[in-house]
Design a protein around this motif. Structure first.
Motif, PDB file in Angstrom:
ATOM      1  N   CYS A   1      -7.365  55.736 -45.789  1.00  0.00           N
ATOM      2  CA  CYS A   1      -8.617  55.291 -45.176  1.00  0.00           C
ATOM      3  C   CYS A   1      -9.633  54.811 -46.198  1.00  0.00           C
ATOM      4  O   CYS A   1     -10.829  54.700 -45.903  1.00  0.00           O
ATOM      5  N   ILE A   2      -9.163  54.506 -47.390  1.00  0.00           N
ATOM      6  CA  ILE A   2     -10.027  53.957 -48.421  1.00  0.00           C
ATOM      7  C   ILE A   2      -9.193  52.969 -49.246  1.00  0.00           C
ATOM      8  O   ILE A   2      -7.973  53.136 -49.378  1.00  0.00           O
ATOM      9  N   GLU A   3      -9.816  51.930 -49.744  1.00  0.00           N
ATOM     10  CA  GLU A   3      -9.077  50.915 -50.486  1.00  0.00           C
ATOM     11  C   GLU A   3      -8.316  51.527 -51.659  1.00  0.00           C
ATOM     12  O   GLU A   3      -8.885  52.264 -52.467  1.00  0.00           O
TER      13      GLU A   3
ATOM     14  N   LEU B   1     -20.166  56.104 -43.650  1.00  0.00           N
ATOM     15  CA  LEU B   1     -18.805  55.789 -44.065  1.00  0.00           C
ATOM     16  C   LEU B   1     -18.784  55.404 -45.537  1.00  0.00           C
ATOM     17  O   LEU B   1     -19.744  54.812 -46.042  1.00  0.00           O
ATOM     18  N   PRO B   2     -17.715  55.732 -46.258  1.00  0.00           N
ATOM     19  CA  PRO B   2     -17.632  55.338 -47.666  1.00  0.00           C
ATOM     20  C   PRO B   2     -17.709  53.822 -47.828  1.00  0.00           C
ATOM     21  O   PRO B   2     -17.282  53.065 -46.946  1.00  0.00           O
ATOM     22  N   GLU B   3     -18.211  53.388 -48.947  1.00  0.00           N
ATOM     23  CA  GLU B   3     -18.393  51.958 -49.211  1.00  0.00           C
ATOM     24  C   GLU B   3     -17.076  51.189 -49.059  1.00  0.00           C
ATOM     25  O   GLU B   3     -17.049  50.076 -48.537  1.00  0.00           O
ATOM     26  N   THR B   4     -15.984  51.774 -49.500  1.00  0.00           N
ATOM     27  CA  THR B   4     -14.697  51.062 -49.464  1.00  0.00           C
ATOM     28  C   THR B   4     -13.771  51.628 -48.388  1.00  0.00           C
ATOM     29  O   THR B   4     -12.551  51.612 -48.539  1.00  0.00           O
ATOM     30  N   HIS B   5     -14.352  52.116 -47.289  1.00  0.00           N
ATOM     31  CA  HIS B   5     -13.509  52.688 -46.224  1.00  0.00           C
ATOM     32  C   HIS B   5     -12.668  51.605 -45.550  1.00  0.00           C
ATOM     33  O   HIS B   5     -13.025  50.422 -45.543  1.00  0.00           O
ATOM     34  N   LEU B   6     -11.550  52.037 -44.975  1.00  0.00           N
ATOM     35  CA  LEU B   6     -10.682  51.173 -44.187  1.00  0.00           C
ATOM     36  C   LEU B   6     -10.348  51.875 -42.879  1.00  0.00           C
ATOM     37  O   LEU B   6     -10.156  53.096 -42.849  1.00  0.00           O
ATOM     38  N   TRP B   7     -10.266  51.109 -41.813  1.00  0.00           N
ATOM     39  CA  TRP B   7      -9.780  51.643 -40.548  1.00  0.00           C
ATOM     40  C   TRP B   7      -8.261  51.520 -40.511  1.00  0.00           C
ATOM     41  O   TRP B   7      -7.693  50.553 -41.015  1.00  0.00           O
ATOM     42  N   SER B   8      -7.608  52.521 -39.919  1.00  0.00           N
ATOM     43  CA  SER B   8      -6.151  52.535 -39.793  1.00  0.00           C
ATOM     44  C   SER B   8      -5.778  52.789 -38.341  1.00  0.00           C
ATOM     45  O   SER B   8      -6.611  53.192 -37.534  1.00  0.00           O
ATOM     46  N   THR B   9      -4.511  52.580 -38.032  1.00  0.00           N
ATOM     47  CA  THR B   9      -4.003  52.862 -36.689  1.00  0.00           C
ATOM     48  C   THR B   9      -2.825  53.815 -36.785  1.00  0.00           C
ATOM     49  O   THR B   9      -2.424  54.232 -37.876  1.00  0.00           O
ATOM     50  N   GLY B  10      -2.262  54.126 -35.627  1.00  0.00           N
ATOM     51  CA  GLY B  10      -1.098  55.012 -35.598  1.00  0.00           C
ATOM     52  C   GLY B  10       0.110  54.437 -36.292  1.00  0.00           C
ATOM     53  O   GLY B  10       1.026  55.167 -36.673  1.00  0.00           O
ATOM     54  N   GLY B  11       0.155  53.128 -36.465  1.00  0.00           N
ATOM     55  CA  GLY B  11       1.256  52.519 -37.184  1.00  0.00           C
ATOM     56  C   GLY B  11       0.971  52.493 -38.673  1.00  0.00           C
ATOM     57  O   GLY B  11       0.049  51.819 -39.122  1.00  0.00           O
ATOM     58  N   SER B  12       1.749  53.245 -39.456  1.00  0.00           N
ATOM     59  CA  SER B  12       1.542  53.343 -40.902  1.00  0.00           C
ATOM     60  C   SER B  12       2.775  52.839 -41.644  1.00  0.00           C
ATOM     61  O   SER B  12       3.815  52.575 -41.049  1.00  0.00           O
TER      62      SER B  12
ATOM     63  N   LEU C   1     -10.172  60.371 -55.181  1.00  0.00           N
ATOM     64  CA  LEU C   1     -10.513  60.287 -53.761  1.00  0.00           C
ATOM     65  C   LEU C   1     -11.817  61.015 -53.480  1.00  0.00           C
ATOM     66  O   LEU C   1     -12.671  60.537 -52.721  1.00  0.00           O
ATOM     67  N   GLN C   2     -11.989  62.161 -54.118  1.00  0.00           N
ATOM     68  CA  GLN C   2     -13.221  62.925 -53.919  1.00  0.00           C
ATOM     69  C   GLN C   2     -14.421  62.177 -54.492  1.00  0.00           C
ATOM     70  O   GLN C   2     -15.514  62.192 -53.914  1.00  0.00           O
ATOM     71  N   GLU C   3     -14.227  61.522 -55.634  1.00  0.00           N
ATOM     72  CA  GLU C   3     -15.312  60.727 -56.229  1.00  0.00           C
ATOM     73  C   GLU C   3     -15.733  59.581 -55.310  1.00  0.00           C
ATOM     74  O   GLU C   3     -16.896  59.175 -55.291  1.00  0.00           O
ATOM     75  N   LYS C   4     -14.796  59.060 -54.536  1.00  0.00           N
ATOM     76  CA  LYS C   4     -15.090  57.973 -53.596  1.00  0.00           C
ATOM     77  C   LYS C   4     -15.727  58.473 -52.303  1.00  0.00           C
ATOM     78  O   LYS C   4     -16.079  57.677 -51.432  1.00  0.00           O
ATOM     79  N   GLY C   5     -15.858  59.801 -52.172  1.00  0.00           N
ATOM     80  CA  GLY C   5     -16.532  60.360 -51.008  1.00  0.00           C
ATOM     81  C   GLY C   5     -15.638  60.958 -49.949  1.00  0.00           C
ATOM     82  O   GLY C   5     -16.109  61.335 -48.874  1.00  0.00           O
ATOM     83  N   LEU C   6     -14.321  61.073 -50.218  1.00  0.00           N
ATOM     84  CA  LEU C   6     -13.413  61.654 -49.242  1.00  0.00           C
ATOM     85  C   LEU C   6     -13.325  63.162 -49.413  1.00  0.00           C
ATOM     86  O   LEU C   6     -13.413  63.690 -50.532  1.00  0.00           O
TER      87      LEU C   6
END
Length: 409
Positions: free
Chosen positions: A354-356, A222-233, A366-371
């Motif tokens: 899904c990233i900070e 997982l990317p260093e600064t990844h975040l988990w999300s849910t269906g509620g955005s 985003l690509q530089e962060k690994g997405l």
């Protein structure tokens, strides 16, 4: 039935999209579902919508086009279509997509035509797709039955009985029972998902390891600064929405080049009007090196070849095997439902949320962060009753995330 339908339409408008006074609602809908689209439009006007704009779709005409239109058609997109999507995307709009299609509507169609059409469309409506992926506007995908789909799900039943049974199944997935309390049930459900999401974000895993008896043995970094999300955005303008109704998932983005091993699909995949079944991927450094399927392999290989990013993963989503959708033991042949009955992974683009600070980043950042970036995003199901997922923290601690197909945290 009338009461349930109106409750469903109201749920989509007021909870799925939170339509605001003065906002334009765009609805994409199959012609067979016009009666329900009208109910959604009425609910939107009740909520104060400025205008409801319809974008009609038709399975039969799409099939005729792919089989019989001139070949050059699949490399172009009409100017009016570009303006329709892109202009509304940068306006104050909400977008509702009613997903109801024959799972095999494009059976026998040349995969090359579909791939070229997808590339042409992605280039033409890039503004719309970027706004959608970055939550620039509230959007929601929902579904209602149509006869051809219902008969595929329940082939042993008559047409009317199959439709009735699919309606019952869908109402159950979206928590509608006819008592008018669906909104409250959804608020409780979203709160539960948020609590589990918070636990995953606190654990801040470095990687996840998937294994089961199908043969899956896959490590996902997982990317260093990844975040988990849910269906509620929440949209970039602060408007809450639910992208998929139903939803049972908690998801994040994998590190594009950090996936190794083999992963087996647990259910068939319906993609571009074709069924792909019995398939698996072999991964090395994030890239799909091999793709094999017992049925529809040519469509699977076309799907992961639309661009370079299509052969990398963009989403990992956690869904308990013991969930309201999974417990119905129905193969819906519709990803909206099947992905919410099973842990799933998507090949193609990652969600910026899904990233900070991802929603504020340009594509290159985003690509530089690994997405991963791609013009496609296709979910396939990997969850089984014996699925094990073990998370490894940055200090080397191993934490069981899933045991026997269900959350262990």
């Amino acid at each position: 039935m009338e009461q349930k339908l109106r409750e469903y339409a109201k749920l989509l408008i007021e909870v799925g999209l939170s339509v605001r006074k003065g906002q334009t609602l765009v609805i994409a809908c199959p012609v067979e579902c016009a009666y329900f689209a009208r109910m959604c439009a009425s609910a939107a006007y009740d909520a104060g919508a400025r205008e409801v704009v319809m974008n009609w779709k038709d399975d039969d005409l799409s099939r005729e086009k792919y089989l019989r239109a001139s070949d050059e058609v699949f490399d172009t997109v009409p100017e009016w279509q570009k303006h329709f999507y892109n202009d509304y995307a940068v306006s104050d709009m909400a977008y509702l997509a009613i997903s109801a299609t024959d799972p095999e509507t494009l059976k026998g169609v040349d995969p090359d035509r579909m791939t070229r059409a997808q590339r042409a469309s992605a280039a033409a409506i890039d503004v719309f797709q970027r706004q959608q992926m970055q939550n620039g506007f509230p959007w929601c995908i929902a579904s209602i039955p149509i006869p051809s789909w219902a008969k595929k799900v329940f082939p042993e039943l008559s047409g009317d009985d199959a439709m009735a049974k699919l309606w019952d199944a869908i109402f159950q997935t979206v928590r509608i029972s006819g008592d008018g309390k669906a909104v409250e049930r959804w608020q409780e459900h979203l709160a539960t998902l948020e609590k589990r999401k918070d636990v995953l974000n606190q654990l801040h895993f470095k990687s996840l390891h998937y294994s089961n008896s199908l043969g899956t043995d896959l490590t996902i970094e997982l990317p260093e600064t990844h975040l988990w999300s849910t269906g509620g955005s929440v949209s970039t303008k602060g408007q809450p929405f639910i992208a998929n109704m139903p939803t049972e998932e908690i998801f994040t983005a994998p590190l594009k080049t950090g996936i190794n091993g083999v992963v087996y699909a647990a259910m068939p995949l319906v993609d571009n009007g074709n069924i792909i079944d019995g398939f698996h991927f072999v991964m090395k450094d994030g890239k799909i090196m091999e793709a094999h399927a017992e049925k529809g392999e040519e469509f699977l290989k076309a799907a992961i070849s639309v661009d370079e990013g299509a052969s990398y993963f963009g989403e990992v989503a956690l869904v308990p095997y013991d969930s309201p959708i999974s417990n119905q033991k129905i193969l819906f042949y519709n990803t909206l439902f099947d992905e919410n009955a099973s842990c799933h992974i998507a090949f193609g683009e990652a969600y910026p949320e899904c990233i900070e600070n991802g929603a504020q980043m340009e594509r290159e950042e985003l690509q530089e962060k690994g997405l991963n970036y791609s013009i496609t995003h296709v979910d396939f199901m990997v969850g089984t009753a014996d699925l094990s997922i073990v998370g490894t923290t940055h200090d080397g601690r191993e934490v069981p995330v899933f045991v026997n197909g269900n959350f262990a945290i």
